[in-house]
Design a protein around this motif. Structure first.
Motif, PDB file in Angstrom:
ATOM      1  N   PRO A   1       0.823  -1.216   0.000  1.00 19.55           N
ATOM      2  CA  PRO A   1       0.000   0.000   0.000  1.00 19.55           C
ATOM      3  C   PRO A   1       0.854   1.263   0.000  1.00 19.55           C
ATOM      4  CG  PRO A   1       0.130  -0.900   2.207  1.00 19.55           C
ATOM      5  CD  PRO A   1       0.849  -1.872   1.316  1.00 19.55           C
ATOM      6  N   MET A   2       0.363   2.273  -0.694  1.00 20.05           N
ATOM      7  CA  MET A   2       1.053   3.560  -0.705  1.00 20.05           C
ATOM      8  C   MET A   2       0.391   4.575   0.219  1.00 20.05           C
ATOM      9  SD  MET A   2       3.643   2.983  -2.464  1.00 20.05           S
ATOM     10  CE  MET A   2       4.314   4.645  -2.419  1.00 20.05           C
ATOM     11  N   ARG A   3      -0.859   4.296   0.618  1.00 23.73           N
ATOM     12  CA  ARG A   3      -1.559   5.160   1.579  1.00 23.73           C
ATOM     13  C   ARG A   3      -2.206   4.267   2.626  1.00 23.73           C
ATOM     14  NH1 ARG A   3      -5.557   9.472  -0.019  1.00 23.73           N
ATOM     15  NH2 ARG A   3      -4.685  10.506   1.807  1.00 23.73           N
ATOM     16  N   ILE A   4      -1.816   4.456   3.885  1.00 27.21           N
ATOM     17  CA  ILE A   4      -2.317   3.651   4.995  1.00 27.21           C
ATOM     18  C   ILE A   4      -3.049   4.562   5.974  1.00 27.21           C
ATOM     19  CG2 ILE A   4      -1.664   2.232   6.992  1.00 27.21           C
ATOM     20  CD1 ILE A   4       0.720   1.222   5.396  1.00 27.21           C
ATOM     21  N   LEU A   5      -4.178   4.069   6.469  1.00 25.02           N
ATOM     22  CA  LEU A   5      -4.918   4.760   7.531  1.00 25.02           C
ATOM     23  C   LEU A   5      -4.996   3.829   8.730  1.00 25.02           C
ATOM     24  CD1 LEU A   5      -6.753   7.049   8.617  1.00 25.02           C
ATOM     25  CD2 LEU A   5      -8.684   5.858   7.540  1.00 25.02           C
ATOM     26  N   GLU A   6      -4.646   4.358   9.891  1.00 28.57           N
ATOM     27  CA  GLU A   6      -4.744   3.598  11.143  1.00 28.57           C
ATOM     28  C   GLU A   6      -5.731   4.301  12.068  1.00 28.57           C
ATOM     29  OE1 GLU A   6      -1.615   1.689  14.236  1.00 28.57           O
ATOM     30  OE2 GLU A   6      -1.452   3.861  13.984  1.00 28.57           O
ATOM     31  N   VAL A   7      -6.667   3.537  12.601  1.00 27.86           N
ATOM     32  CA  VAL A   7      -7.627   4.076  13.557  1.00 27.86           C
ATOM     33  C   VAL A   7      -7.227   3.562  14.938  1.00 27.86           C
ATOM     34  CG1 VAL A   7     -10.056   4.329  14.156  1.00 27.86           C
ATOM     35  CG2 VAL A   7      -9.395   4.010  11.759  1.00 27.86           C
ATOM     36  N   GLY A   8      -6.568   4.419  15.721  1.00 27.59           N
ATOM     37  CA  GLY A   8      -6.066   4.039  17.040  1.00 27.59           C
ATOM     38  C   GLY A   8      -4.554   3.969  17.054  1.00 27.59           C
ATOM     39  N   THR A   9      -3.913   5.056  17.470  1.00 26.22           N
ATOM     40  CA  THR A   9      -2.450   5.150  17.425  1.00 26.22           C
ATOM     41  C   THR A   9      -1.781   4.549  18.656  1.00 26.22           C
ATOM     42  OG1 THR A   9      -2.774   7.301  16.340  1.00 26.22           O
ATOM     43  CG2 THR A   9      -0.538   6.762  17.064  1.00 26.22           C
ATOM     44  N   ALA A  10      -2.394   4.773  19.834  1.00 28.49           N
ATOM     45  CA  ALA A  10      -1.747   4.461  21.131  1.00 28.49           C
ATOM     46  C   ALA A  10      -0.409   5.198  21.169  1.00 28.49           C
ATOM     47  CB  ALA A  10      -1.624   2.970  21.349  1.00 28.49           C
TER      48      ALA A  10
ATOM     49  N   THR B   1     -14.091  13.796   8.179  1.00 30.36           N
ATOM     50  CA  THR B   1     -13.412  14.917   7.523  1.00 30.36           C
ATOM     51  C   THR B   1     -12.397  14.475   6.478  1.00 30.36           C
ATOM     52  OG1 THR B   1     -11.535  15.065   9.080  1.00 30.36           O
ATOM     53  CG2 THR B   1     -13.605  16.172   9.712  1.00 30.36           C
ATOM     54  N   LEU B   2     -12.055  13.195   6.475  1.00 28.34           N
ATOM     55  CA  LEU B   2     -11.023  12.721   5.547  1.00 28.34           C
ATOM     56  C   LEU B   2     -11.608  12.525   4.153  1.00 28.34           C
ATOM     57  CD1 LEU B   2      -9.197  10.069   7.770  1.00 28.34           C
ATOM     58  CD2 LEU B   2      -8.559  12.451   7.383  1.00 28.34           C
ATOM     59  N   ASP B   3     -10.757  12.738   3.155  1.00 25.26           N
ATOM     60  CA  ASP B   3     -11.178  12.463   1.787  1.00 25.26           C
ATOM     61  C   ASP B   3     -10.065  11.678   1.088  1.00 25.26           C
ATOM     62  OD1 ASP B   3      -9.239  14.365   1.387  1.00 25.26           O
ATOM     63  OD2 ASP B   3     -10.638  15.962   0.844  1.00 25.26           O
ATOM     64  N   GLY B   4     -10.224  11.462  -0.206  1.00 29.04           N
ATOM     65  CA  GLY B   4      -9.269  10.617  -0.899  1.00 29.04           C
ATOM     66  C   GLY B   4      -9.517   9.164  -0.541  1.00 29.04           C
ATOM     67  N   THR B   5      -8.578   8.298  -0.886  1.00 30.95           N
ATOM     68  CA  THR B   5      -8.724   6.879  -0.582  1.00 30.95           C
ATOM     69  C   THR B   5      -7.444   6.335   0.040  1.00 30.95           C
ATOM     70  OG1 THR B   5      -8.016   6.282  -2.837  1.00 30.95           O
ATOM     71  CG2 THR B   5     -10.403   6.446  -2.426  1.00 30.95           C
TER      72      THR B   5
ATOM     73  N   VAL C   1     -15.038   4.283   6.955  1.00 25.48           N
ATOM     74  CA  VAL C   1     -13.882   3.464   6.616  1.00 25.48           C
ATOM     75  C   VAL C   1     -14.042   2.878   5.210  1.00 25.48           C
ATOM     76  CG1 VAL C   1     -12.781   1.243   7.134  1.00 25.48           C
ATOM     77  CG2 VAL C   1     -13.091   2.935   8.948  1.00 25.48           C
ATOM     78  N   LEU C   2     -15.230   2.374   4.894  1.00 25.44           N
ATOM     79  CA  LEU C   2     -15.448   1.795   3.569  1.00 25.44           C
ATOM     80  C   LEU C   2     -15.480   2.872   2.491  1.00 25.44           C
ATOM     81  CD1 LEU C   2     -18.010  -1.031   4.336  1.00 25.44           C
ATOM     82  CD2 LEU C   2     -15.534  -1.178   4.065  1.00 25.44           C
ATOM     83  N   ARG C   3     -15.957   4.045   2.837  1.00 24.80           N
ATOM     84  CA  ARG C   3     -15.909   5.158   1.885  1.00 24.80           C
ATOM     85  C   ARG C   3     -14.466   5.502   1.529  1.00 24.80           C
ATOM     86  NH1 ARG C   3     -14.901  10.419   2.776  1.00 24.80           N
ATOM     87  NH2 ARG C   3     -15.140  10.220   5.042  1.00 24.80           N
ATOM     88  N   LEU C   4     -13.570   5.403   2.509  1.00 29.49           N
ATOM     89  CA  LEU C   4     -12.174   5.785   2.314  1.00 29.49           C
ATOM     90  C   LEU C   4     -11.316   4.663   1.733  1.00 29.49           C
ATOM     91  CD1 LEU C   4     -11.794   7.647   5.720  1.00 29.49           C
ATOM     92  CD2 LEU C   4     -11.699   8.742   3.462  1.00 29.49           C
ATOM     93  N   LEU C   5     -11.797   3.426   1.802  1.00 27.55           N
ATOM     94  CA  LEU C   5     -11.013   2.279   1.335  1.00 27.55           C
ATOM     95  C   LEU C   5     -11.149   2.146  -0.182  1.00 27.55           C
ATOM     96  CD1 LEU C   5      -9.271  -0.147   2.307  1.00 27.55           C
ATOM     97  CD2 LEU C   5     -11.400  -1.485   2.376  1.00 27.55           C
ATOM     98  N   THR C   6     -10.024   2.110  -0.865  1.00 30.14           N
ATOM     99  CA  THR C   6     -10.047   1.999  -2.316  1.00 30.14           C
ATOM    100  C   THR C   6     -10.513   0.614  -2.748  1.00 30.14           C
ATOM    101  OG1 THR C   6      -8.736   2.423  -4.307  1.00 30.14           O
ATOM    102  CG2 THR C   6      -7.673   1.178  -2.559  1.00 30.14           C
ATOM    103  N   ASP C   7     -11.020   0.497  -3.962  1.00 29.15           N
ATOM    104  CA  ASP C   7     -11.372  -0.819  -4.503  1.00 29.15           C
ATOM    105  C   ASP C   7     -10.121  -1.692  -4.546  1.00 29.15           C
ATOM    106  OD1 ASP C   7     -13.930   0.086  -4.891  1.00 29.15           O
ATOM    107  OD2 ASP C   7     -13.688   0.484  -7.031  1.00 29.15           O
ATOM    108  N   GLY C   8     -10.243  -2.901  -4.026  1.00 26.62           N
ATOM    109  CA  GLY C   8      -9.087  -3.780  -3.916  1.00 26.62           C
ATOM    110  C   GLY C   8      -8.273  -3.550  -2.659  1.00 26.62           C
ATOM    111  N   GLY C   9      -8.655  -2.543  -1.864  1.00 26.31           N
ATOM    112  CA  GLY C   9      -7.941  -2.228  -0.629  1.00 26.31           C
ATOM    113  C   GLY C   9      -8.266  -3.217   0.481  1.00 26.31           C
ATOM    114  N   CYS C  10      -7.427  -3.214   1.496  1.00 25.38           N
ATOM    115  CA  CYS C  10      -7.518  -4.182   2.591  1.00 25.38           C
ATOM    116  C   CYS C  10      -7.832  -3.477   3.911  1.00 25.38           C
ATOM    117  CB  CYS C  10      -6.200  -4.938   2.702  1.00 25.38           C
ATOM    118  SG  CYS C  10      -6.176  -6.241   3.954  1.00 25.38           S
ATOM    119  N   LEU C  11      -8.829  -3.993   4.605  1.00 27.50           N
ATOM    120  CA  LEU C  11      -9.178  -3.532   5.951  1.00 27.50           C
ATOM    121  C   LEU C  11      -8.840  -4.637   6.935  1.00 27.50           C
ATOM    122  CD1 LEU C  11     -10.669  -1.856   8.168  1.00 27.50           C
ATOM    123  CD2 LEU C  11     -12.805  -2.895   7.345  1.00 27.50           C
ATOM    124  N   VAL C  12      -8.004  -4.330   7.925  1.00 26.77           N
ATOM    125  CA  VAL C  12      -7.663  -5.283   8.979  1.00 26.77           C
ATOM    126  C   VAL C  12      -8.236  -4.769  10.295  1.00 26.77           C
ATOM    127  CG1 VAL C  12      -5.802  -6.437  10.239  1.00 26.77           C
ATOM    128  CG2 VAL C  12      -5.552  -5.966   7.793  1.00 26.77           C
TER     129      VAL C  12
END
Length: 222
Positions: free
Chosen positions: A54-63, A120-124, A144-155
């Motif tokens: 992946p070239m763009r990663i989003l993490e929900v929960g940094t700790a 507030t986030l946009d793009g994918t 999260v699904l709005r921001l996830l690109t087609d073929g993208g992975c959600l863990v």
């Protein structure tokens, strides 16, 4: 523990050490009682990132930033990571850890409630790692699904709640019943959405791995 402890111990005994900075941050976090992703999830994330690239990663929960830093080491060069954290005491620690690792230019930490920030986030994003308040996963999912690109992975991490998720709601402590119900709803949604293909794995405290279908590959009606 949802998997035989001896099996987990054996698997982890085969593991190699992380980078020096990750090993140091892990020791510091555990000494302070801060939960970080388990060793088996660390290995799994590394493999997924090497496969997905992946070239763009989003993490929900940094700790304290451990998982964001781990992902930064196994994602391709030039990958950008955005991570969201709401707990004020951990935010400066995470920022300092990014600086220590020399990754402060690669990783962007956004402060605030994830539900508000996600809107507030946009793009994918090619890869999204969900590791925040478990009772909120179902509420985060639309954005999260709005921001996830087609073929993208959600863990999604920690989806088994130490095994409680398989129990009847009446077998769960009253204070945990709302989280229990929401997590079961979340897992059902992941498995039954037409735009996702999901595998739920007994890894660590349970992980769900979902890939977003492109419109051309969505399942045809029976």
């Amino acid at each position: 523990m949802i998997v035989d402890e001896r099996i987990v111990t054996f698997i982890n005994s085969l593991d190699t050490e992380n980078s020096k900075i990750l090993e140091a941050i892990e020791r510091e976090a555990l000494a302070s009682g801060v939960p970080i992703i388990r060793r088996e999830m660390q290995s799994f994330l590394k493999v997924l990132l090497m496969l997905q690239k992946p070239m763009r990663i989003l993490e929900v929960g940094t700790a304290v930033g451990f998982s964001a830093l781990l992902m930064s080491e196994y994602a391709p060069a030039g990958c950008r990571i955005t991570t969201i954290e709401n707990y004020e005491k951990r935010i400066p620690i995470a920022r300092e850890n990014f600086r220590r690792a020399g990754r402060e230019e690669q990783i962007t930490l956004i402060e605030g409630d994830a539900a508000d920030v996600l809107r507030t986030l946009d793009g994918t994003y090619d890869f999204i790692f969900m590791d925040a308040a478990k009772g909120q996963y179902i509420h985060y999912l639309p954005d999260v699904l709005r921001l996830l690109t087609d073929g993208g992975c959600l863990v999604s991490d920690n989806v088994m709640q130490d095994g409680d998720v398989i129990e009847s709601r009446f077998a769960v402590e009253r204070r945990n019943r709302t989280i229990h119900a929401r997590m079961r709803e979340y897992l059902y949604e992941l498995k039954h959405r037409e735009d996702l293909v999901t595998s739920i794995l007994p890894l660590g405290d349970g992980a769900a791995v979902s890939v977003k279908r492109s419109p051309l590959t969505e399942r045809m009606p029976d």
